[in-house]
Write a protein that holds these residues in place. Structure first.
Motif, PDB file in Angstrom:
ATOM      1  N   GLU A 151       0.877  -1.083   0.150  1.00  0.00           N
ATOM      2  CA  GLU A 151       0.101  -0.020   0.124  1.00  0.00           C
ATOM      3  C   GLU A 151       0.823   1.273   0.242  1.00  0.00           C
ATOM      4  O   GLU A 151       0.298   2.409  -0.334  1.00  0.00           O
ATOM      5  CB  GLU A 151      -0.995   0.039   1.349  1.00  0.00           C
ATOM      6  CG  GLU A 151      -1.909  -1.149   1.119  1.00  0.00           C
ATOM      7  CD  GLU A 151      -3.155  -0.789   2.087  1.00  0.00           C
ATOM      8  OE1 GLU A 151      -3.266   0.338   2.387  1.00  0.00           O
ATOM      9  OE2 GLU A 151      -3.749  -1.624   2.471  1.00  0.00           O
ATOM     10  N   SER A 152       2.103   1.111   0.525  1.00  0.00           N
ATOM     11  CA  SER A 152       2.820   2.452   0.391  1.00  0.00           C
ATOM     12  C   SER A 152       4.045   2.272  -0.658  1.00  0.00           C
ATOM     13  O   SER A 152       4.954   2.921  -0.732  1.00  0.00           O
ATOM     14  CB  SER A 152       3.672   2.346   1.719  1.00  0.00           C
ATOM     15  OG  SER A 152       4.537   1.242   1.998  1.00  0.00           O
ATOM     16  N   ASP A 153       3.647   1.590  -1.731  1.00  0.00           N
ATOM     17  CA  ASP A 153       4.460   1.345  -3.020  1.00  0.00           C
ATOM     18  C   ASP A 153       4.840   2.845  -3.468  1.00  0.00           C
ATOM     19  O   ASP A 153       4.068   3.424  -3.815  1.00  0.00           O
ATOM     20  CB  ASP A 153       3.781   0.562  -3.914  1.00  0.00           C
ATOM     21  CG  ASP A 153       4.768   0.129  -5.002  1.00  0.00           C
ATOM     22  OD1 ASP A 153       5.838   0.789  -5.203  1.00  0.00           O
ATOM     23  OD2 ASP A 153       4.488  -0.804  -5.991  1.00  0.00           O
ATOM     24  N   PRO A 154       6.278   3.275  -3.265  1.00  0.00           N
ATOM     25  CA  PRO A 154       6.693   4.642  -3.627  1.00  0.00           C
ATOM     26  C   PRO A 154       6.571   4.661  -5.070  1.00  0.00           C
ATOM     27  O   PRO A 154       6.563   6.054  -5.569  1.00  0.00           O
ATOM     28  CB  PRO A 154       8.248   4.599  -3.407  1.00  0.00           C
ATOM     29  CG  PRO A 154       8.599   3.202  -3.217  1.00  0.00           C
ATOM     30  CD  PRO A 154       7.293   2.301  -3.094  1.00  0.00           C
ATOM     31  N   ARG A 155       6.357   3.881  -6.084  1.00  0.00           N
ATOM     32  CA  ARG A 155       6.317   3.912  -7.660  1.00  0.00           C
ATOM     33  C   ARG A 155       5.047   4.609  -7.611  1.00  0.00           C
ATOM     34  O   ARG A 155       4.974   5.428  -8.902  1.00  0.00           O
ATOM     35  CB  ARG A 155       6.243   2.702  -8.127  1.00  0.00           C
ATOM     36  CG  ARG A 155       7.652   1.937  -8.214  1.00  0.00           C
ATOM     37  CD  ARG A 155       7.697   0.620  -8.739  1.00  0.00           C
ATOM     38  NE  ARG A 155       6.385  -0.074  -8.106  1.00  0.00           N
ATOM     39  CZ  ARG A 155       5.751  -1.056  -8.938  1.00  0.00           C
ATOM     40  NH1 ARG A 155       6.204  -1.579 -10.155  1.00  0.00           N
ATOM     41  NH2 ARG A 155       4.568  -1.844  -8.364  1.00  0.00           N
ATOM     42  N   TRP A 156       3.917   4.691  -6.950  1.00  0.00           N
ATOM     43  CA  TRP A 156       2.609   5.268  -7.221  1.00  0.00           C
ATOM     44  C   TRP A 156       2.534   6.600  -6.611  1.00  0.00           C
ATOM     45  O   TRP A 156       1.746   6.972  -5.921  1.00  0.00           O
ATOM     46  CB  TRP A 156       1.572   4.260  -6.547  1.00  0.00           C
ATOM     47  CG  TRP A 156       1.229   3.015  -7.371  1.00  0.00           C
ATOM     48  CD1 TRP A 156       2.183   1.913  -7.292  1.00  0.00           C
ATOM     49  CD2 TRP A 156       0.367   2.817  -8.367  1.00  0.00           C
ATOM     50  NE1 TRP A 156       1.702   0.896  -7.799  1.00  0.00           N
ATOM     51  CE2 TRP A 156       0.736   1.321  -8.679  1.00  0.00           C
ATOM     52  CE3 TRP A 156      -0.644   3.570  -8.779  1.00  0.00           C
ATOM     53  CZ2 TRP A 156      -0.255   0.735  -9.525  1.00  0.00           C
ATOM     54  CZ3 TRP A 156      -1.632   2.985  -9.674  1.00  0.00           C
ATOM     55  CH2 TRP A 156      -1.420   1.802 -10.088  1.00  0.00           C
ATOM     56  N   ASN A 157       3.383   7.405  -7.474  1.00  0.00           N
ATOM     57  CA  ASN A 157       3.504   8.940  -7.124  1.00  0.00           C
ATOM     58  C   ASN A 157       3.891   9.435  -8.427  1.00  0.00           C
ATOM     59  O   ASN A 157       4.701   8.697  -9.239  1.00  0.00           O
ATOM     60  CB  ASN A 157       4.289   9.199  -6.144  1.00  0.00           C
ATOM     61  CG  ASN A 157       3.934   8.890  -4.792  1.00  0.00           C
ATOM     62  OD1 ASN A 157       2.964   9.536  -4.333  1.00  0.00           O
ATOM     63  ND2 ASN A 157       4.350   8.047  -4.056  1.00  0.00           N
ATOM     64  N   VAL A 158       3.704  10.816  -8.641  1.00  0.00           N
ATOM     65  CA  VAL A 158       4.344  11.579  -9.866  1.00  0.00           C
ATOM     66  C   VAL A 158       5.755  11.611  -9.542  1.00  0.00           C
ATOM     67  O   VAL A 158       6.182  11.439  -8.313  1.00  0.00           O
ATOM     68  CB  VAL A 158       3.661  12.979 -10.090  1.00  0.00           C
ATOM     69  CG1 VAL A 158       2.217  12.802 -10.417  1.00  0.00           C
ATOM     70  CG2 VAL A 158       3.839  13.690  -8.771  1.00  0.00           C
ATOM     71  N   LYS A 159       6.562  11.823 -10.662  1.00  0.00           N
ATOM     72  CA  LYS A 159       8.051  11.720 -10.371  1.00  0.00           C
ATOM     73  C   LYS A 159       8.594  13.029  -9.348  1.00  0.00           C
ATOM     74  O   LYS A 159       9.562  12.744  -8.909  1.00  0.00           O
ATOM     75  CB  LYS A 159       8.776  12.002 -11.765  1.00  0.00           C
ATOM     76  CG  LYS A 159       8.436  10.556 -12.657  1.00  0.00           C
ATOM     77  CD  LYS A 159       9.134  10.769 -13.920  1.00  0.00           C
ATOM     78  CE  LYS A 159       8.991   9.488 -14.762  1.00  0.00           C
ATOM     79  NZ  LYS A 159       9.457   9.870 -16.288  1.00  0.00           N
ATOM     80  N   LYS A 160       7.663  13.887  -9.705  1.00  0.00           N
ATOM     81  CA  LYS A 160       7.982  15.149  -8.624  1.00  0.00           C
ATOM     82  C   LYS A 160       8.074  14.831  -7.299  1.00  0.00           C
ATOM     83  O   LYS A 160       8.683  15.307  -6.625  1.00  0.00           O
ATOM     84  CB  LYS A 160       7.048  16.297  -9.003  1.00  0.00           C
ATOM     85  CG  LYS A 160       7.402  17.510  -8.177  1.00  0.00           C
ATOM     86  CD  LYS A 160       6.329  18.697  -8.622  1.00  0.00           C
ATOM     87  CE  LYS A 160       6.756  19.967  -7.892  1.00  0.00           C
ATOM     88  NZ  LYS A 160       5.566  21.122  -8.385  1.00  0.00           N
TER      89      LYS A 160
END
Length: 208
Positions: A151-160
């Motif tokens: 659930e905290s997978d860091p890939r699931w964010n914008v590159k910024k």
């Protein structure tokens, strides 16, 4: 004055009757076009090679404001092959778009892989936030093949924000809201997969 009032009332009555008649005559046609568009989108996000059932005929309703972003039931569609559920297309809403709600639909395989995402409706800024439309940009294709490690997978964010998904030049709020909505749906489906995929096709409301 009385005569003019009566003429106005008669005119208003006939106008109302005409509008009602047109609505009645076009209702079925509009509904048919909406069904065709839904089928087109569903086959884009869940390939026909994956299932042998008619997706629109296996509809369930999900009522979960935390997941869907709205406190109203939204439909999902179960795909199956030879009677075995293989995927789900779940409608959801990103309530925190730059200009309000963004309605989208996400195809997710039984293995937890995103098969496809499409935007159903939005009011985002033309030329900036409207890149969530496939006809304006291929950005929504970025989700294809993605899954969640946790659930905290860091890939699931914008590159910024340190993730792997592109933001839009001059518009970060829209993609952030969109990513969160897709991720919420994916977390929910992964946690409730067995119950969701085996529910009968009667669009009953699930108050989980």
């Amino acid at each position: 004055m009385l005569r003019n009032g009566l003429l106005l009332a008669v005119f208003a009555f006939f106008c109302t009757a005409l509008v009602a008649l047109v609505n009645q005559q076009t209702f079925d046609k509009i509904k048919e076009q909406q069904q065709l568009e839904l089928k087109r989108v569903l086959h884009q996000i869940i390939p026909a090679t994956m299932h042998d059932n008619e997706l629109v005929q296996h509809c369930i309703l999900i009522h979960n404001e935390k997941v869907l972003g709205v406190d109203t039931p939204l439909p999902s569609y179960i795909a199956s092959m030879k009677g075995i559920p293989v995927a789900i297309a779940i409608e959801t809403v990103a309530p925190d778009g730059y200009s309000g709600n963004i309605k989208l639909i996400i195809g997710i395989s039984a293995d937890g892989e995103v098969l496809g995402v499409r935007t159903l409706s939005h009011a985002e800024t033309p030329g900036l936030g409207d890149k969530i439309e496939l006809r304006k940009s291929d950005w929504v294709l970025s989700f294809n093949g993605m899954s969640l490690l946790s659930e905290s997978d860091p890939r699931w964010n914008v590159k910024k924000d340190g993730g792997e998904i592109d933001q839009f030049t001059g518009a970060t709020i829209t993609p952030r809201a969109y990513i969160k909505a897709v991720k919420r749906a994916l977390v929910y489906v992964n946690a409730n997969k067995d119950k969701l995929l085996t529910r009968p096709a009667n669009c009953e409301v699930n108050y989980q």
